[in-house]
Design a protein around this motif. Structure first.
Motif, PDB file in Angstrom:
ATOM      1  N   LEU A   1      44.949  31.197  74.964  1.00  9.03           N
ATOM      2  CA  LEU A   1      44.253  31.480  76.228  1.00  9.03           C
ATOM      3  C   LEU A   1      43.656  30.162  76.716  1.00  9.03           C
ATOM      4  O   LEU A   1      43.219  29.336  75.924  1.00  9.03           O
ATOM      5  N   HIS A   2      43.610  30.017  78.037  1.00  9.41           N
ATOM      6  CA  HIS A   2      43.354  28.698  78.620  1.00  9.41           C
ATOM      7  C   HIS A   2      42.032  28.620  79.379  1.00  9.41           C
ATOM      8  O   HIS A   2      41.722  27.613  80.011  1.00  9.41           O
ATOM      9  N   GLY A   3      41.253  29.697  79.357  1.00  7.58           N
ATOM     10  CA  GLY A   3      39.999  29.665  80.123  1.00  7.58           C
ATOM     11  C   GLY A   3      40.173  30.057  81.582  1.00  7.58           C
ATOM     12  O   GLY A   3      39.276  29.847  82.397  1.00  7.58           O
ATOM     13  N   ILE A   4      41.338  30.628  81.925  1.00  5.42           N
ATOM     14  CA  ILE A   4      41.577  31.082  83.309  1.00  5.42           C
ATOM     15  C   ILE A   4      40.532  32.144  83.660  1.00  5.42           C
ATOM     16  O   ILE A   4      40.295  33.052  82.861  1.00  5.42           O
ATOM     17  N   PRO A   5      39.880  32.036  84.854  1.00  4.73           N
ATOM     18  CA  PRO A   5      38.784  32.972  85.172  1.00  4.73           C
ATOM     19  C   PRO A   5      39.205  34.442  85.083  1.00  4.73           C
ATOM     20  O   PRO A   5      38.489  35.248  84.504  1.00  4.73           O
ATOM     21  N   ASN A   6      40.365  34.760  85.664  1.00  7.46           N
ATOM     22  CA  ASN A   6      40.852  36.125  85.538  1.00  7.46           C
ATOM     23  C   ASN A   6      41.889  36.153  84.420  1.00  7.46           C
ATOM     24  O   ASN A   6      43.047  35.777  84.595  1.00  7.46           O
ATOM     25  N   THR A   7      41.460  36.596  83.259  1.00  6.53           N
ATOM     26  CA  THR A   7      42.292  36.509  82.057  1.00  6.53           C
ATOM     27  C   THR A   7      43.644  37.189  82.222  1.00  6.53           C
ATOM     28  O   THR A   7      44.622  36.818  81.571  1.00  6.53           O
ATOM     29  N   TYR A   8      43.717  38.176  83.107  1.00  6.89           N
ATOM     30  CA  TYR A   8      44.983  38.888  83.311  1.00  6.89           C
ATOM     31  C   TYR A   8      46.086  37.922  83.724  1.00  6.89           C
ATOM     32  O   TYR A   8      47.254  38.121  83.407  1.00  6.89           O
ATOM     33  N   GLU A   9      45.709  36.863  84.423  1.00  4.48           N
ATOM     34  CA  GLU A   9      46.712  35.894  84.896  1.00  4.48           C
ATOM     35  C   GLU A   9      47.334  35.083  83.755  1.00  4.48           C
ATOM     36  O   GLU A   9      48.354  34.423  83.953  1.00  4.48           O
ATOM     37  N   GLU A  10      46.735  35.141  82.574  1.00  2.00           N
ATOM     38  CA  GLU A  10      47.371  34.495  81.417  1.00  2.00           C
ATOM     39  C   GLU A  10      48.765  35.094  81.196  1.00  2.00           C
ATOM     40  O   GLU A  10      49.672  34.408  80.712  1.00  2.00           O
ATOM     41  N   ASN A  11      48.915  36.375  81.537  1.00  2.00           N
ATOM     42  CA  ASN A  11      50.202  37.045  81.323  1.00  2.00           C
ATOM     43  C   ASN A  11      51.318  36.434  82.162  1.00  2.00           C
ATOM     44  O   ASN A  11      52.495  36.661  81.889  1.00  2.00           O
ATOM     45  N   LEU A  12      50.972  35.696  83.209  1.00  2.00           N
ATOM     46  CA  LEU A  12      51.985  35.121  84.099  1.00  2.00           C
ATOM     47  C   LEU A  12      52.562  33.810  83.555  1.00  2.00           C
ATOM     48  O   LEU A  12      53.528  33.285  84.079  1.00  2.00           O
ATOM     49  N   VAL A  13      51.930  33.281  82.519  1.00  2.00           N
ATOM     50  CA  VAL A  13      52.426  32.028  81.931  1.00  2.00           C
ATOM     51  C   VAL A  13      53.296  32.401  80.737  1.00  2.00           C
ATOM     52  O   VAL A  13      52.841  33.073  79.816  1.00  2.00           O
ATOM     53  N   GLU A  14      54.556  32.016  80.794  1.00  2.33           N
ATOM     54  CA  GLU A  14      55.456  32.494  79.730  1.00  2.33           C
ATOM     55  C   GLU A  14      55.181  31.784  78.393  1.00  2.33           C
ATOM     56  O   GLU A  14      54.565  30.723  78.353  1.00  2.33           O
ATOM     57  N   ASP A  15      55.663  32.397  77.341  1.00  2.89           N
ATOM     58  CA  ASP A  15      55.244  32.011  75.995  1.00  2.89           C
ATOM     59  C   ASP A  15      55.530  30.548  75.645  1.00  2.89           C
ATOM     60  O   ASP A  15      54.726  29.902  74.970  1.00  2.89           O
ATOM     61  N   LYS A  16      56.687  30.031  76.093  1.00 10.43           N
ATOM     62  CA  LYS A  16      57.017  28.650  75.701  1.00 10.43           C
ATOM     63  C   LYS A  16      56.005  27.678  76.313  1.00 10.43           C
ATOM     64  O   LYS A  16      55.552  26.742  75.666  1.00 10.43           O
ATOM     65  N   LEU A  17      55.651  27.952  77.565  1.00 10.45           N
ATOM     66  CA  LEU A  17      54.651  27.088  78.203  1.00 10.45           C
ATOM     67  C   LEU A  17      53.281  27.265  77.567  1.00 10.45           C
ATOM     68  O   LEU A  17      52.518  26.302  77.399  1.00 10.45           O
ATOM     69  N   ARG A  18      52.969  28.487  77.221  1.00  8.62           N
ATOM     70  CA  ARG A  18      51.674  28.731  76.558  1.00  8.62           C
ATOM     71  C   ARG A  18      51.591  27.989  75.238  1.00  8.62           C
ATOM     72  O   ARG A  18      50.521  27.522  74.843  1.00  8.62           O
ATOM     73  N   THR A  19      52.715  27.901  74.560  1.00  2.00           N
ATOM     74  CA  THR A  19      52.741  27.217  73.264  1.00  2.00           C
ATOM     75  C   THR A  19      52.485  25.718  73.450  1.00  2.00           C
ATOM     76  O   THR A  19      51.694  25.118  72.721  1.00  2.00           O
ATOM     77  N   ILE A  20      53.141  25.147  74.464  1.00  2.00           N
ATOM     78  CA  ILE A  20      52.941  23.711  74.742  1.00  2.00           C
ATOM     79  C   ILE A  20      51.481  23.458  75.146  1.00  2.00           C
ATOM     80  O   ILE A  20      50.838  22.523  74.677  1.00  2.00           O
ATOM     81  N   ARG A  21      50.977  24.326  75.993  1.00  3.20           N
ATOM     82  CA  ARG A  21      49.585  24.193  76.452  1.00  3.20           C
ATOM     83  C   ARG A  21      48.620  24.294  75.268  1.00  3.20           C
ATOM     84  O   ARG A  21      47.681  23.500  75.145  1.00  3.20           O
ATOM     85  N   ALA A  22      48.896  25.261  74.387  1.00  6.41           N
ATOM     86  CA  ALA A  22      48.018  25.443  73.218  1.00  6.41           C
ATOM     87  C   ALA A  22      48.053  24.207  72.326  1.00  6.41           C
ATOM     88  O   ALA A  22      47.020  23.775  71.797  1.00  6.41           O
ATOM     89  N   ALA A  23      49.242  23.617  72.166  1.00  7.01           N
ATOM     90  CA  ALA A  23      49.364  22.430  71.317  1.00  7.01           C
ATOM     91  C   ALA A  23      48.495  21.308  71.888  1.00  7.01           C
ATOM     92  O   ALA A  23      47.758  20.634  71.159  1.00  7.01           O
ATOM     93  N   ARG A  24      48.567  21.124  73.201  1.00  7.44           N
ATOM     94  CA  ARG A  24      47.760  20.075  73.830  1.00  7.44           C
ATOM     95  C   ARG A  24      46.263  20.379  73.659  1.00  7.44           C
ATOM     96  O   ARG A  24      45.453  19.492  73.397  1.00  7.44           O
ATOM     97  N   GLU A  25      45.919  21.654  73.782  1.00  4.90           N
ATOM     98  CA  GLU A  25      44.499  21.997  73.713  1.00  4.90           C
ATOM     99  C   GLU A  25      43.949  21.933  72.283  1.00  4.90           C
ATOM    100  O   GLU A  25      42.746  21.755  72.091  1.00  4.90           O
ATOM    101  N   MET A  26      44.832  22.039  71.306  1.00  8.71           N
ATOM    102  CA  MET A  26      44.364  21.807  69.934  1.00  8.71           C
ATOM    103  C   MET A  26      44.059  20.320  69.739  1.00  8.71           C
ATOM    104  O   MET A  26      43.170  19.961  68.980  1.00  8.71           O
ATOM    105  N   GLU A  27      44.775  19.467  70.470  1.00  9.07           N
ATOM    106  CA  GLU A  27      44.428  18.033  70.437  1.00  9.07           C
ATOM    107  C   GLU A  27      43.037  17.816  71.033  1.00  9.07           C
ATOM    108  O   GLU A  27      42.232  17.052  70.497  1.00  9.07           O
TER     109      GLU A  27
END
Ligand SMILES: [Zn+2]
Length: 408
Positions: free
Chosen positions: A70-96
């Protein structure tokens, strides 16, 4: 090559002491070989000496409750619009971002479609710099309103046998612990935070399966009855614990259960509100519960319950890398002193995660998970929220952040 850190003030987290002008030696394997005063510096080319006069060393911080996908998007429902591969890349960056902020361990309390397991593997493979990740896979939940709000986050189960299977599935995928919804939630429409959800038998099914592998269960629980059910079933940690009453707190104490309050969630919702795009259904519930979790944590502290620091990072505006806000909130609310806040995110958090023999304090034999800070956070905890004041971060003896040598 061994590394010698010399000249800093050191808060090892084992007692109240701050060592002045201390030495900390990291061995070739990334573990702490020595912490103390008066070390005779050896000579030789194969030793790295870092002079840290005037700086402050403390154990690597641990956040016991995040959601890395999860990326801190104000309306959490919109997280569903980001597909899993992109979410994985985003999560990797955010763990950095998270390790750059001084957090060398995180406990991830539920992710969609096992993105968490992949990101953990990426860190372990050395493909990305990130904290040590302990994670739960999908969250176990009964059939109830609101779970559809987070596509792929929940493993729905009903009845003892299904909870057993649901827990086994997460363990098969590589979960380090099991996360379970013992009550309803604030974060989805239709969720009733005070309502208990699984029966004790269903909760026990998860505890039994986790225990077989030496693992444990973390229970999301707001309502008092749900908290009690979870404790009776044998969970190790209560996440949130918003409406804990005296009986629930007495049970936590008796069973040595940790409380992970996650104040950062409400802090950001109420700060940004409707104007900031936080959904009305969340805010209405947050307004109703305002101040209540602070009070229940105060009661729990007074009783002697162990508080482990967790942020619920990934919830609206609660960005990864901003984790230290939780420490600041706990100090500002008068719940903990700066030193107690640091302990909640180091030695106590390590115990809550089951990592106390490996990290959480600066002691011989443990991993060299530590940070070097510009100013003393025991005097001003807000130092830990300033990334430019966190000069160096070591994880397992490896220097991951080094502001003094930006050429690296
Ligand atoms: Zn959470």
């Amino acid at each position: 090559m061994p590394t010698i850190l010399k000249g800093a003030k050191i808060f090892a987290g084992t007692d109240q002491e701050v060592l002045e002008d201390g030495f900390l030696i990291i061995d070739k394997g990334g573990r702490i070989d020595y912490v103390g005063p008066n070390y005779d510096l050896p000579s030789g080319d194969d030793i790295k000496i870092i002079d840290l006069k005037g700086k402050f060393i403390l154990p690597g911080l641990i956040d016991c409750h995040i959601h890395l996908d999860l990326h801190g998007i104000p309306n959490t429902y919109e997280e569903n619009l980001v597909e899993d591969k992109l979410r994985t890349i985003r999560a990797a960056r955010e763990m950095e971002e998270t390790i750059q902020a001084g957090f060398t361990t995180v406990r991830n309390a539920g992710s969609v479609n096992h993105i968490d397991i992949s990101v953990r593997q990426g860190v372990e493979n050395g493909w990305i710099n990130g904290p040590r990740i302990l994670t739960s896979g999908r969250i176990l939940s009964i059939t109830c309103s609101g779970t559809e709000y987070f596509n792929g986050m929940y493993r729905i189960a009903d009845g003892y046998a299904e909870f057993k299977k649901a827990a086994r599935e997460q363990l098969r995928e590589g979960a380090d612990f099991i996360k379970i919804m013992a009550t309803g939630a604030f974060m989805n429409p239709g969720g009733i935070p005070g309502a208990e959800q699984p029966d004790i038998k269903e909760l026990q099914a998860a505890v039994e399966e986790a225990s077989k592998l030496g693992k444990y269960v973390a229970a999301h629980a707001h309502g008092a009855q749900g908290i009690k059910n979870a404790i009776l079933a044998g969970v190790r940690t209560i996440e949130h614990g918003t409406f804990a009453d005296e009986e629930a707190i007495a049970m936590m104490l008796e069973k040595d259960v940790f409380l992970v309050p996650t104040f950062a969630v409400d802090y950001y919702w109420l700060k940004y509100g409707i104007k900031g795009g936080v959904p009305k259904h969340m805010l209405e519930k947050a307004e109703e519960a305002k101040g209540i979790s602070i009070n229940s944590t105060r009661m729990a502290l007074k009783a002697g319950v162990k508080i482990a620091m967790g942020t619920d990072a990934g919830t609206p505006y609660n960005y990864h890398g901003g984790n230290a806000i939780e420490l600041l909130i706990m100090v500002k609310e008068g719940l903990l002193t700066p030193q107690e806040a640091i302990l909640s995110a180091t030695s106590t958090a390590a115990k809550a995660c089951g990592l106390e023999t490996e990290t959480g304090t600066l002691e011989k034999g443990k991993w060299a998970d530590l940070l070097v800070v510009e100013e003393n956070p025991l005097e001003d905890i807000s130092v830990l929220t300033c990334k430019d004041k966190i000069l160096k971060v070591f994880k397992e003896g490896r220097l991951i952040k080094d502001l003094d040598s930006p050429s690296k």
